[in-house]
Scaffold this motif. Structure first.
Motif, PDB file in Angstrom:
ATOM      1  N   CYS A  92       0.806  -1.004   0.112  1.00 56.70           N
ATOM      2  CA  CYS A  92      -0.287  -0.119   0.082  1.00 56.70           C
ATOM      3  C   CYS A  92       1.194   1.062  -0.340  1.00 56.70           C
ATOM      4  O   CYS A  92       1.917   0.778   0.316  1.00 56.70           O
ATOM      5  CB  CYS A  92      -0.816   0.166   0.825  1.00 56.70           C
ATOM      6  N   SER A  93       0.066   3.009  -0.261  1.00 55.73           N
ATOM      7  CA  SER A  93       1.119   3.882  -0.370  1.00 55.73           C
ATOM      8  C   SER A  93       0.457   4.869  -0.016  1.00 55.73           C
ATOM      9  O   SER A  93      -1.014   4.572   0.972  1.00 55.73           O
ATOM     10  CB  SER A  93       0.910   3.713  -1.865  1.00 55.73           C
ATOM     11  N   THR A 117      -0.610   5.180 -11.933  1.00 56.25           N
ATOM     12  CA  THR A 117       1.346   4.544 -11.970  1.00 56.25           C
ATOM     13  C   THR A 117       1.303   3.108 -10.824  1.00 56.25           C
ATOM     14  O   THR A 117       1.732   1.617 -10.593  1.00 56.25           O
ATOM     15  CB  THR A 117       2.167   5.512 -11.821  1.00 56.25           C
ATOM     16  N   LEU A 118       0.356   3.568  -9.759  1.00 56.07           N
ATOM     17  CA  LEU A 118       0.139   2.742  -8.147  1.00 56.07           C
ATOM     18  C   LEU A 118      -0.672   1.652  -8.453  1.00 56.07           C
ATOM     19  O   LEU A 118      -0.670   0.256  -8.622  1.00 56.07           O
ATOM     20  CB  LEU A 118      -0.662   3.688  -7.031  1.00 56.07           C
ATOM     21  N   LEU A 119      -2.018   1.904  -9.626  1.00 58.42           N
ATOM     22  CA  LEU A 119      -2.808   0.979  -9.074  1.00 58.42           C
ATOM     23  C   LEU A 119      -2.348  -0.062 -10.604  1.00 58.42           C
ATOM     24  O   LEU A 119      -2.465  -1.326 -10.638  1.00 58.42           O
ATOM     25  CB  LEU A 119      -3.509   1.531 -10.065  1.00 58.42           C
ATOM     26  N   ALA A 120      -1.274   0.374 -11.470  1.00 58.72           N
ATOM     27  CA  ALA A 120      -0.625  -0.499 -12.765  1.00 58.72           C
ATOM     28  C   ALA A 120       0.225  -1.954 -11.917  1.00 58.72           C
ATOM     29  O   ALA A 120      -0.061  -2.574 -12.375  1.00 58.72           O
ATOM     30  CB  ALA A 120      -0.793   0.264 -13.803  1.00 58.72           C
ATOM     31  N   ASN A 121       0.090  -0.830 -10.639  1.00 59.42           N
ATOM     32  CA  ASN A 121       1.475  -1.840 -10.220  1.00 59.42           C
ATOM     33  C   ASN A 121       0.377  -3.010  -9.055  1.00 59.42           C
ATOM     34  O   ASN A 121       1.793  -3.383  -8.530  1.00 59.42           O
ATOM     35  CB  ASN A 121       2.498  -1.082  -9.924  1.00 59.42           C
ATOM     36  N   GLY A 122      -0.592  -2.767  -8.891  1.00 58.69           N
ATOM     37  CA  GLY A 122      -0.799  -3.645  -7.864  1.00 58.69           C
ATOM     38  C   GLY A 122      -1.357  -3.139  -6.372  1.00 58.69           C
ATOM     39  O   GLY A 122      -1.080  -3.582  -5.323  1.00 58.69           O
ATOM     40  N   VAL A 124      -1.936  -0.657  -3.603  1.00 56.41           N
ATOM     41  CA  VAL A 124      -3.200   0.215  -2.781  1.00 56.41           C
ATOM     42  C   VAL A 124      -2.929   1.859  -3.089  1.00 56.41           C
ATOM     43  O   VAL A 124      -2.377   1.867  -1.550  1.00 56.41           O
ATOM     44  CB  VAL A 124      -3.857  -0.474  -2.239  1.00 56.41           C
ATOM     45  N   PRO A 125      -3.407   2.466  -3.082  1.00 55.12           N
ATOM     46  CA  PRO A 125      -3.768   3.816  -2.884  1.00 55.12           C
ATOM     47  C   PRO A 125      -4.132   4.585  -1.247  1.00 55.12           C
ATOM     48  O   PRO A 125      -5.837   4.129  -1.237  1.00 55.12           O
ATOM     49  CB  PRO A 125      -3.567   4.990  -4.320  1.00 55.12           C
TER      50      PRO A 125
END
Ligand code: ADP
Length: 252
Positions: A92-93, A117-122, A124-125
């Motif tokens: 997560c981030s 970009t976060l979502l494309a890399n799986g 969780v924002p």
């Protein structure tokens, strides 16, 4: 893939001035299930002030102290999320936003690139208001309005608000025993949008009005909102995973 924003209120995550680990774990498990199901999930989480209070019990009646508590609690909150998401194999981030990000197209676009970009890399924002520089939601809103903006500007189809209340009723169910749940709402009146704010405990600053304002904003922008219980996730689970609308309110 369907992009969702899940917003969890401070009521749901906290009790007796501490973060309730079991509820956070249930939430993280639910988000992980949604990801396995092919949803892209952005989490908007309150709870920083309560987390800060567990480390330094400052008087929460002052806004300055709540800003300080949010600054103390935010890293602890994220640490707890990181540990729990790791159990399900997810990273997560942290993204701290102030509402004025959405006043600038350029700032919104930059933020969206990071989210995409976060979502494309799986990953969780996890979004929260940056309470040390922008206190709008800390004072009033409890991230309800922020999460509506996040949903629209980061192009999610639906905002799911996990609340202390399990749906929207024709009147406040905590005051009226005969209140009736409204399963689907397609229009919100001007009076409902302007009603008195009804925050329910010392951590919550939102109440139903900010939820209705968020729903109204999303409906006007062709998006949906689902309001359901954050204490018992079964209605949200059936709605999103089994596609059965049992409890909760769908604003569309
Ligand atoms: P959150 O858990 O998301 O922080 P809030 O406490 O801010 O939730 O807002 C939900 C509260 O709004 C409920 O506990 C309820 O007392 C109050 N409320 C007032 N009117 C209504 C209504 N018509 N339907 C549902 N809840 C209502």
């Amino acid at each position: 893939m369907v992009r969702l924003v899940i917003k969890v209120g401070s009521h749901v995550l906290t009790e007796n001035s501490t973060i309730v680990k079991e509820r956070m774990m249930a939430l993280v498990k639910f988000v992980s299930e949604l990801k396995e199901y092919n949803y892209e999930v952005i989490l908007v989480s309150s709870g920083a002030v309560a987390a800060g209070y567990t480390l330094l019990p400052l008087d929460r009646s002052s806004v300055a102290n709540r800003q300080a508590l949010a600054a103390i609690g935010q890293p602890l909150l994220l640490k707890m999320y990181q540990e729990k998401f790791a159990k399900f194999g997810f990273l997560c981030s942290q993204i701290l936003l102030s509402a004025d990000v959405f006043d600038s197209r350029k700032a919104t676009a930059y933020a969206k690139v990071a989210i995409d970009t976060l979502l494309a890399n799986g990953v969780v924002p996890i979004i929260n208001e940056n309470d040390t520089v922008s206190i709008e939601e800390l004072v009033f809103g409890d991230n309800d309005r922020l999460s509506a903006h996040v949903t629209h500007y980061f192009d999610a189809q639906m905002l799911v608000i996990l609340s202390d209340i399990d749906a929207f009723y024709n009147k406040d169910p905590n005051c009226y025993g005969d209140a009736v749940r409204r399963p689907v709402v397609t229009h919100i009146s001007a009076e409902e949008l302007a009603a008195e704010h009804t925050p329910n405990n010392e951590f919550a600053t939102g109440g139903i009005v900010t939820k209705l304002q968020s729903a109204d904003f999303l409906m006007k922008h062709g998006r949906e909102m689902f309001l359901a219980s954050g204490f018992d996730l079964s209605d949200a689970r059936s709605f999103l995973l089994e596609k059965v609308h049992k409890g909760g309110t769908l604003f569309k």
